[in-house]
Design an enzyme around this catalytic site. Structure first.
Site, short mmCIF file in Angstrom:
data_model
loop_
_atom_site.label_atom_id
_atom_site.label_comp_id
_atom_site.label_asym_id
_atom_site.label_seq_id
_atom_site.Cartn_x
_atom_site.Cartn_y
_atom_site.Cartn_z
N GLN A 146 4.47 7.56 5.52
CA GLN A 146 3.98 8.12 3.70
C GLN A 146 3.03 8.85 4.99
O GLN A 146 3.01 10.52 4.35
CB GLN A 146 3.28 6.75 3.49
CG GLN A 146 2.57 7.70 2.01
CD GLN A 146 2.88 8.33 1.17
OE1 GLN A 146 3.59 7.59 0.71
NE2 GLN A 146 2.50 9.56 1.46
N ASP A 233 -6.30 6.31 -1.68
CA ASP A 233 -5.73 5.12 -1.91
C ASP A 233 -6.21 4.23 -2.60
O ASP A 233 -7.41 4.08 -2.89
CB ASP A 233 -4.33 4.40 -0.72
CG ASP A 233 -3.92 3.57 -1.18
OD1 ASP A 233 -3.16 3.41 -2.37
OD2 ASP A 233 -3.21 2.76 -0.12
N1 CP Z 1 4.20 5.91 -1.83
C1 CP Z 1 4.76 4.84 -2.02
O1 CP Z 1 5.34 4.25 -0.98
O2 CP Z 1 4.84 4.98 -3.32
P1 CP Z 1 5.99 3.77 -3.44
O3 CP Z 1 5.16 2.89 -3.80
O4 CP Z 1 6.38 4.28 -5.54
O5 CP Z 1 7.49 3.82 -2.95
N1 NVA Z 2 -1.89 0.26 -0.27
C1 NVA Z 2 -0.94 0.86 -1.41
C2 NVA Z 2 0.16 1.60 -0.75
C3 NVA Z 2 1.05 1.74 -2.26
C4 NVA Z 2 2.36 2.77 -2.31
C5 NVA Z 2 0.20 -0.50 -0.99
O1 NVA Z 2 0.04 -1.16 -0.36
O2 NVA Z 2 0.12 -1.14 -2.71
#
Ligand code: CP
Ligand code: NVA
Length: 314
Positions: A146, A233
């Site tokens: 990411q 996030d």
């Molecule tokens: N941003 C991300 O990793 O999305 P997903 O959880 O959909 O893979």
């Molecule tokens: N911080 C979030 C990111 C998801 C892509 C999680 O770990 O759920």
């Protein structure tokens, strides 16, 4: 060196992508530059079979939309093949060890394993015992793919990285930890505005400070002044239970129009997705022209094609 001076070598001196802690600025420039090159080829309808006949196993112990689809599409475009292994369907979910899973997958000639799971130590163990490249597709501590896609997106938006200021607001989680590393190593100043008790990993911050400008603060309004990028996030990551104390602490860190107005006039909004409109970000921000969230999502595919090529090509 700034990324604009970097020339792609199509080579990297790493076997795995586990954290970004062990990656240098040049390593990140290499991945981002190759990601951009592959994206240009893709847009022209050209898909080089760089990973012809290679296999990527994808182990998921948590849900995913972007990671799953972008890796699967990515390796297919490169002439390779993906195996989707939901942890609840394979024996790992019934208690088989990471060691035995690694040894078994190695016997089938798998070239790479992308793993999304809880413990970072499981990813490290897979890399220790497996005879294949390991790519971290998110753990409780890191989300390196990411962060690489995010840096690529910022570079595309501004045409440079050095001297930009990115403000991350909210929970000091896996995404924050990886962003800190990626920003510090590519010349982007990062300011993390997190409430007390929810700061990013201390060891990560200490390491990143050796590479670049990193600030941890609880003052979002002050942090966001002069920001080129505003990033947030979810408040509750996968595997975390909703809790009122955390929600209360994080609510003032929501990104809304009043926060965006304090940033630079042309600042962009970023989010790794999935998002909760009305919680960490308001709908009028994430759905505004300043939002580049779907560019980020698209770039996951291009950047991971670069990562897989660099780690899995003969
Ligand atoms: N941003 C991300 O990793 O999305 P997903 O959880 O959909 O893979
Ligand atoms: N911080 C979030 C990111 C998801 C892509 C999680 O770990 O759920």
């Amino acid at each position: 060196m700034d990324i604009s001076q970097y020339r792609v070598k199509e080579k990297i001196n790493h076997k795995h992508l586990l954290t970004l802690m062990d990656y240098s600025s040049e390593d990140i420039f290499e991945i981002v530059s190759l990601g951009i090159k592959l994206k240009h080829l893709y847009k022209k309808g050209v898909n080089k079979p760089l990973l012809k006949n290679k296999t990527l196993a994808m182990i998921f112990s948590k849900s995913s939309t972007r990671t799953r689809v972008s890796f699967e599409q990515g390796i297919w475009q490169l002439g390779g093949h993906a195996l989707f292994l939901s942890a609840s369907d394979i024996q790992l979910g019934r208690g088989e060890t990471i060691h035995d899973t690694a040894k078994t997958l190695s016997r089938y000639g798998v070239d790479g394993v992308m793993i999304r799971t809880f413990l970072q130590s499981d990813v490290e163990e897979l890399a220790k015992y497996g005879d294949f490249a390991v790519i971290n597709g998110l753990t409780d501590d890191f989300h390196p793919c990411q962060a690489l896609a995010d840096i690529m997106t910022v570079y595309e938006v501004y045409g440079r990285l050095k001297g930009l200021k990115l403000v991350y607001s909210g929970d000091g989680n896996n995404v924050a930890n990886s962003l800190i590393l990626a920003c510090a190593k590519t010349g982007v100043e990062i300011v993390c505005a997190t409430p007390k008790g929810y700061e990013p990993n201390e060891e990560v911050v200490k390491h990143a400070l050796e590479w670049g400008k990193v600030t941890i603060t609880d003052d979002l309004e002050e942090a966001v002044i002069d920001a080129d990028v505003v990033y947030t996030d979810v408040f509750f990551s996968m595997g975390q239970k909703d809790d009122d104390k955390k929600l209360k602490a994080l609510t003032p860190y929501q990104i809304n129009q009043s926060i965006m107005q304090k940033a630079k006039k042309d600042a962009v909004f970023m989010h790794c997705l999935p998002a909760h409109r009305g919680e960490e970000v308001t709908a009028d921000v994430i759905d505004s022209p300043a939002s580049v969230v779907f560019e980020q999502a698209e770039n996951r595919m291009h950047i991971q094609k670069a990562v897989m090529t660099l780690l899995m090509k003969d």
